[in-house]
Design a protein around this motif. Structure first.
Motif, PDB file in Angstrom:
ATOM      1  N   LYS A  66       3.637   3.093  -1.777  1.00 50.96           N
ATOM      2  CA  LYS A  66       2.793   4.246  -1.431  1.00 50.96           C
ATOM      3  C   LYS A  66       1.936   4.725  -2.613  1.00 50.96           C
ATOM      4  CE  LYS A  66       4.581   4.345   2.698  1.00 50.96           C
ATOM      5  NZ  LYS A  66       3.794   3.880   3.861  1.00 50.96           N
TER       6      LYS A  66
ATOM      7  N   HIS B 212      -1.566   5.311  -4.692  1.00 55.32           N
ATOM      8  CA  HIS B 212      -2.922   5.649  -4.280  1.00 55.32           C
ATOM      9  C   HIS B 212      -3.784   4.389  -4.286  1.00 55.32           C
ATOM     10  CE1 HIS B 212      -6.949   7.451  -4.315  1.00 55.32           C
ATOM     11  NE2 HIS B 212      -6.378   8.566  -3.876  1.00 55.32           N
TER      12      HIS B 212
ATOM     13  N   TYR C  74       0.594  -0.639  -2.180  1.00 56.05           N
ATOM     14  CA  TYR C  74      -0.067   0.360  -1.334  1.00 56.05           C
ATOM     15  C   TYR C  74       0.782   0.770  -0.140  1.00 56.05           C
ATOM     16  CZ  TYR C  74      -3.811   2.585   1.337  1.00 56.05           C
ATOM     17  OH  TYR C  74      -4.577   3.479   2.032  1.00 56.05           O
ATOM     18  N   GLU C  75       1.369  -0.216   0.541  1.00 57.24           N
ATOM     19  CA  GLU C  75       2.082   0.082   1.784  1.00 57.24           C
ATOM     20  C   GLU C  75       3.572   0.355   1.571  1.00 57.24           C
ATOM     21  OE1 GLU C  75       1.289  -2.844   4.738  1.00 57.24           O
ATOM     22  OE2 GLU C  75      -0.892  -2.807   4.424  1.00 57.24           O
TER      23      GLU C  75
END
Length: 330
Positions: free
Chosen positions: A287, A289, A283-284
């Motif tokens: 990136k 969804h 996620y971080e």
């Protein structure tokens, strides 16, 4: 080739289509009661297979009695049967039974046996269905009570009745959950599976029970990939020629099971260190969804669940997998 009996199930009776000794299609109507089903099954020749559309409880008596006699039965989803026929016109019970028979004859090599579950699993399924109904009713009452807060004035009598109903629903839901827990604890096979699954961070009683029911205690749905497909969280490629739209999950999955697995995935990224790090990476850093990451976490949970159930041991948070680059010692 095994003789196929196509069956269109209904609450009061079911229509049967089969090929007679003269090679011509035959039609028969059987009342959906034990005596008539027994009489029908007496006429089914050895080696025959019954093929029916899965319609909930309407086929349970037929399935149980056929299972006792050792007659092969295949329950198939209505969606699969309908979309295998191409463009069709008209509909009636005898016609539907004939179409189901034709489907069975064309796909005989793909048909799998459907068995009646154990008494404990069958009762567990009914308890869970009842709990789901009460949870839906509780949600409706809660929504109404939230809306009532916006009224210029409220009826005290009406509010008291709604709150009483809400309290009763909460009590009955807890009672059903206790009965489900006791039922699982008193059955050796279900208890063993439940202990294994609930030892995995993020997995609770409701999702564990749902998985046991949907997979027939992990026997009918035997792999994590099949379970992910059942829940609609397994990504499938969508490409043709020069067009590649990537992989996407199907909308045909079990929405309730999918929702429960997503809730467990959300819990796992909070209390399961490896899942938390995986979520951070996807996620971080990459990136992705949020729902893609959640879907990936749910798939990982299923792989862990099936690995633990197959191994027959509870989850060990300190377990370190062997480095695949190292050769195993002989």
């Amino acid at each position: 080739m095994a003789q196929i009996y196509g069956i269109d199930l209904a609450s009061e009776k079911f229509d049967v289509s089969f090929i007679g000794n003269d090679g011509l299609p035959k039609h028969r109507v059987v009342k959906n009661v034990k005596a008539q089903i027994d009489k029908f099954l007496d006429s089914v020749p050895d080696g025959a297979r019954l093929v029916a559309e899965h319609t909930g409880v309407y086929g349970d008596m037929l399935l149980m009695l056929a299972d006792i006699r050792g007659i092969s039965v295949s329950f198939v989803s209505g969606y699969e049967i309908r979309h295998s026929m191409g463009l069709i016109r008209g509909k009636s019970d005898p016609v539907d039974a004939a179409r189901i028979r034709e489907y069975g004859e064309r796909n005989l090599d793909k048909l799998t046996d459907t068995h009646f579950p154990s008494q404990a699993l069958y009762e567990l399924r009914e308890l869970f269905t009842t709990r789901r109904l009460l949870v839906q009713q509780r949600k409706q009452i809660q929504t109404i009570l939230e809306g009532d807060k916006r009224r210029p004035f409220q009826s005290e009598s009406a509010a008291n009745v709604k709150n009483e109903i809400l309290e009763q629903l909460n009590a009955k839901i807890k009672e059903l959950e206790k009965k489900m827990d006791d039922l699982i604890d008193n059955d050796p096979e279900l208890s063993k599976t439940s202990v294994i699954v609930r030892s995995i961070p993020g997995m609770g009683l409701v999702t564990t029970t749902q998985l046991i029911i949907k997979t027939d205690n992990f026997k009918r749905v035997s792999t994590a990939k099949k379970c992910a497909t059942l829940a609609g969280i397994s990504p499938w490629p969508n490409s043709t020629g020069k067009s590649d739209k990537g992989s996407h999950v199907s909308h045909l999955g079990d929405k309730e099971l999918k929702s429960l697995l997503y809730m467990c995935a959300k819990s796992a990224v909070q209390c399961f260190e490896k899942m938390r790090l995986y979520k951070i990476k996807k996620y971080e850093i990459e990136k992705k969804h949020f729902f893609v990451v959640l879907n990936n976490v749910a798939n990982r949970l299923l792989k862990i669940i099936y690995a633990m159930v197959k191994k027959g041991s509870t989850f060990d948070p300190n377990f370190a997998p062997r480095d695949p680059r190292l050769k195993s010692s002989v």
